[in-house]
Structures are given as C-alpha cells and as structure tokens.
Design an enzyme around this catalytic site. Structure first.
Site, short mmCIF file in Angstrom:
data_model
loop_
_atom_site.label_atom_id
_atom_site.label_comp_id
_atom_site.label_asym_id
_atom_site.label_seq_id
_atom_site.Cartn_x
_atom_site.Cartn_y
_atom_site.Cartn_z
N HIS A 1 10.06 2.06 -21.31
CA HIS A 1 9.66 2.31 -19.91
C HIS A 1 10.52 3.40 -19.29
CE1 HIS A 1 7.47 -1.50 -20.31
NE2 HIS A 1 6.77 -1.09 -19.27
N HIS A 2 10.05 3.90 -18.14
CA HIS A 2 10.80 4.87 -17.33
C HIS A 2 12.16 4.28 -16.94
CE1 HIS A 2 9.86 2.51 -13.67
NE2 HIS A 2 8.74 2.25 -14.31
N ALA B 1 -2.67 -10.72 -12.98
CA ALA B 1 -2.57 -10.14 -14.33
C ALA B 1 -1.23 -9.44 -14.49
CB ALA B 1 -3.72 -9.16 -14.59
N PRO B 2 -0.44 -9.84 -15.50
CA PRO B 2 0.84 -9.18 -15.73
C PRO B 2 0.64 -7.74 -16.17
CG PRO B 2 0.60 -11.15 -17.12
CD PRO B 2 -0.71 -10.93 -16.45
N ASN B 3 -0.55 -7.42 -16.70
CA ASN B 3 -0.80 -6.04 -17.12
C ASN B 3 -2.28 -5.73 -16.94
OD1 ASN B 3 -0.94 -3.52 -18.41
ND2 ASN B 3 0.82 -4.07 -19.70
N PHE B 4 -2.59 -4.77 -16.07
CA PHE B 4 -3.98 -4.41 -15.80
C PHE B 4 -4.48 -3.30 -16.71
CE2 PHE B 4 -3.43 -6.74 -11.82
CZ PHE B 4 -4.68 -7.34 -11.68
N GLY C 1 -1.07 -7.98 -9.03
CA GLY C 1 -0.44 -7.36 -10.20
C GLY C 1 1.07 -7.39 -10.14
N LYS D 1 12.87 1.44 -14.13
CA LYS D 1 12.52 0.02 -14.26
C LYS D 1 13.80 -0.80 -14.29
CE LYS D 1 9.76 -3.21 -17.04
NZ LYS D 1 9.15 -3.89 -15.89
N THR E 1 5.28 -7.80 -20.10
CA THR E 1 4.26 -7.69 -21.17
C THR E 1 4.88 -8.01 -22.53
OG1 THR E 1 3.07 -6.06 -19.88
CG2 THR E 1 2.61 -6.11 -22.24
N ALA F 1 0.82 -1.23 0.00
CA ALA F 1 0.00 0.00 0.00
C ALA F 1 0.84 1.27 0.00
CB ALA F 1 -0.95 -0.01 1.19
N1 LIG Z 1 0.26 -5.82 -13.40
C1 LIG Z 1 0.35 -4.53 -13.72
O1 LIG Z 1 -0.45 -4.00 -14.51
C2 LIG Z 1 1.46 -3.70 -13.09
C3 LIG Z 1 1.56 -2.34 -13.38
C4 LIG Z 1 2.57 -1.60 -12.74
C5 LIG Z 1 3.43 -2.22 -11.86
N2 LIG Z 1 3.31 -3.57 -11.63
C6 LIG Z 1 4.14 -4.26 -10.65
O2 LIG Z 1 3.64 -3.95 -9.36
C7 LIG Z 1 4.71 -4.10 -8.41
C8 LIG Z 1 4.80 -2.85 -7.54
O3 LIG Z 1 5.16 -1.75 -8.34
P1 LIG Z 1 5.41 -0.29 -7.70
O4 LIG Z 1 5.83 0.58 -8.83
O5 LIG Z 1 4.25 0.09 -6.88
O6 LIG Z 1 6.66 -0.59 -6.74
P2 LIG Z 1 7.08 0.17 -5.41
O7 LIG Z 1 8.50 -0.20 -5.14
O8 LIG Z 1 6.73 1.62 -5.50
O9 LIG Z 1 6.15 -0.47 -4.28
C9 LIG Z 1 6.30 -1.77 -3.76
C10 LIG Z 1 5.83 -1.74 -2.32
O10 LIG Z 1 5.81 -3.07 -1.80
C11 LIG Z 1 6.20 -2.99 -0.46
N3 LIG Z 1 6.61 -4.28 0.07
C12 LIG Z 1 7.82 -4.89 -0.02
N4 LIG Z 1 7.81 -6.05 0.66
C13 LIG Z 1 6.57 -6.17 1.21
C14 LIG Z 1 5.96 -7.14 2.02
N5 LIG Z 1 6.61 -8.24 2.44
N6 LIG Z 1 4.67 -6.96 2.39
C15 LIG Z 1 4.00 -5.86 2.01
N7 LIG Z 1 4.53 -4.89 1.23
C16 LIG Z 1 5.80 -5.05 0.83
C17 LIG Z 1 7.32 -1.96 -0.45
O11 LIG Z 1 7.59 -1.46 0.86
C18 LIG Z 1 6.77 -0.92 -1.39
O12 LIG Z 1 6.04 0.08 -0.70
C19 LIG Z 1 5.96 -4.39 -9.24
O13 LIG Z 1 6.19 -5.78 -9.27
C20 LIG Z 1 5.60 -3.87 -10.61
O14 LIG Z 1 6.34 -4.50 -11.63
C21 LIG Z 1 2.34 -4.30 -12.23
#
Ligand SMILES: NC(=O)c1ccc[n+]([C@@H]2O[C@H](COP(=O)([O-])OP(=O)(O)OC[C@H]3O[C@@H](n4cnc5c(N)ncnc54)[C@H](O)[C@@H]3O)[C@@H](O)[C@H]2O)c1
Length: 287
Positions: free
Chosen positions: A160-161, A130-133, A104, A164, A171, A9
C-alpha cells in the site's frame, strides 16, 4: 431516482463517491456529511457534473441530517467512507431512520457488526458493509478459497501507499481468514507452522495471521492498494495478484452495492453474495 447521501464526503474516497454518483442517471446526490466539508465548503467537490450543489444538503454531522432529511429530498441510501467511530453512528442513524446504508470504512469491530446486525434486522432499511469494494479483490479472495484445499502452503504480501497507517490491511486479514476457514470446512489440517528457527532481523518472516498464514506488509510512495497470495506445493507455486491503481477502482463495487442494498435483508458483509460468489457448502459441492 435514488437520493444518495455521502458521509466522509470531503475525504479521498468520499470525493470519488460523489463523482461516481453524479455521473449516474438513476442517482442524485442529495446530502454531504463531513466536518471538513462544512468548514471549507465543498472544496474539491464544487465541480461535480450534472449536480446542482445548491440543492444538496451539507452538514458536519449525521445527526444534523435528521432535521433536513424530512424537509429536503430524502436520502434513500447513505454511503459512508469516513472513520470507524463515525461509520458506526452513520449505521445507527440509518437503521433508526429507515435509510439504507453502504459502508466501506475500515476498522469496524466484530462487536459493532453484531450490534448493526441486530439494528438492521428490526429496521425497514438494509446495510451492506464491504471491507473491499474493488471487484477484482473480491474475486481474488474467492479464487484463493478454491485453491487453498489443493495447495501445501500460502503467504500473503499486501502493498500500500506510505500514508496507510494500519498494517496488515483488512483485506489481507480477511483473505487469510478465508483460506484457513475453507481448509477447516473441508476437514483439512491447517498448513504446517513456519519452520524458521533463526531470525536475526525480527519480522523478516512477516507476521503469523489467521490459520498461521504469513502476512507481509509493504508501504511505499507510488503504490495504491495491491495484494498477492502466493501458494506453494511440491515442485510448483501459484500466485494470484490484484492491483488497484487508483481509487476509482472501488466505484463499480460501490455503485453495485447502492443499487443492490434495498434487495438485501438486514446486514450483509462483503460483495460476494451480490456478485453470485457465495461459497458453496462442502456438502453441496460433494453432491
Ligand atoms: N472498503 C473499501 O473498498 C475501501 C477502499 C478505500 C478506503 N477505505 C476506507 O475508507 C475510509 C476513508 O478513506 P479515505 O482515504 O477517504 O480517508 P480520508 O481521511 O481521506 O477521509 C475521511 C473523511 O471522513 C471525514 N470524517 C471524519 N469524521 C467524520 C464524521 N464524524 N462524520 C463525517 N465525516 C467524518 C473526514 O473529515 C475525512 O474527510 C477509511 O477507513 C479507509 O480505510 C475502504
């Protein structure tokens, strides 16, 4: 009213999910899980509209949710955007506690997904991974499948930014896999191998992905998440491109999955089925 827990969160995606959930009349944010959040107490999520944060359980670890889960308003669905190792623990917890999961987080191994398929088949809860939402990205992959049998080659450029850390994107790998699979299902040979014989600067032709589809990764400040699939055929080319300009682009898909997960049996990977995009089998298309 669906009670929603968010794991990760405090992260960039987790915060977006909190915002998106707090704006829905049929959802209530009931739990936040993140080691960073508990330490810095809700920084960045204090000002959620229509959410009484004093009624929200905040814990560092999913296992700490187990005790409060029974006492406070329970989670009906837990959404996880964290790191792969944590996401696997979230899914195990959800399967064990009969709580639906929407995941995700990227980087989940095939072994983990197989384990979760078994875990959710014997749970009263279901899980969507879902690998991509981003619904536009899901549509791009499906459109790619429609084009693949008719074109003579394809290459994928994902952009990507610069924050990454992995390349190519999940995807891009999934897209190449699906292009190769649809050709194999139609009895078509894979596209011809790359004919490049000289590459003075290694990597100029990208990497050979699934089915030999070349993958090119661009990392630049200012970008968010973008992908183009370029198809070629005699005297013509056809490109499909998806651009996600900010993380809110993922939220309609996340909300869709939250609302759909109770109706999906066991583990579902991808949003295609929920969007009615399941690939027709080659036989049913031929009828
Ligand atoms: N499926 C999709 O459409 C999609 C889109 C964007 C990002 N993602 C993925 O979502 C994930 C998160 O991305 P982000 O940009 O928010 O990363 P982020 O680093 O900003 O956030 C990750 C969060 O997870 C927390 N975390 C770490 N270990 C934890 C634990 N044991 N329990 C609870 N929380 C924990 C961290 O403290 C951090 O706040 C990545 O794997 C990213 O690749 C998926």
């Amino acid at each position: 009213m669906l009670g929603i827990g968010v794991v990760g969160a405090g992260g960039k995606m987790g915060r977006q999910v909190c915002l998106a959930v707090s704006g829905q009349s049929d959802m209530q944010l009931v739990a936040l899980v993140d080691p960073r959040l508990a330490a810095s107490v809700l920084s960045g999520v204090e000002s959620l509209p229509d959410t009484d944060l004093s009624a929200v359980t905040v814990v560092e670890d999913i296992d700490q949710l187990a005790a409060s889960h029974r006492a406070a308003k329970p989670c009906d669905v837990v959404v996880d955007f964290s790191v792969a190792q944590a996401a696997v623990r979230t899914m195990r917890w959800c399967a064990d506690n009969d709580v639906h999961a929407v995941v995700g987080t990227s980087g989940l191994s095939e072994e983990s997904l197989s384990e979760m398929s078994v875990a959710f088949s014997s749970s009263r809860a279901n899980c969507i991974v879902a690998p991509n939402f981003a619904i536009g990205a899901v549509l791009m992959m499906r459109v790619g499948e429609l084009l693949a049998p008719h074109m003579e080659g394809a290459e994928i450029v994902e952009l990507h930014h610069d924050g990454k850390l992995d390349a190519p994107s999940g995807t891009a790998i999934a897209s190449a896999t699906r292009l190769a699979q649809v050709r194999a299902q139609r009895g078509l040979s894979p596209w011809p191998a790359d004919r490049t014989t000289s590459e003075p600067i290694p990597g100029s032709r990208g990497a050979a992905g699934p089915g030999g589809v070349r993958l090119h990764s661009v990392r630049l400040p200012g970008l968010v998440a973008h992908q183009e699939i370029i198809f070629g055929a005699q005297g013509q080319s056809l490109s499909i491109r998806h651009d996600a300009y900010d993380r809110s682009s993922f939220m309609p898909g996340v909300l869709l999955a939250i609302r759909a997960v109770s109706q999906r049996g066991g583990l579902t990977v991808g949003l295609d089925g929920i969007l009615g995009l399941d690939s027709p089998s080659p036989q049913s298309e031929a009828l």
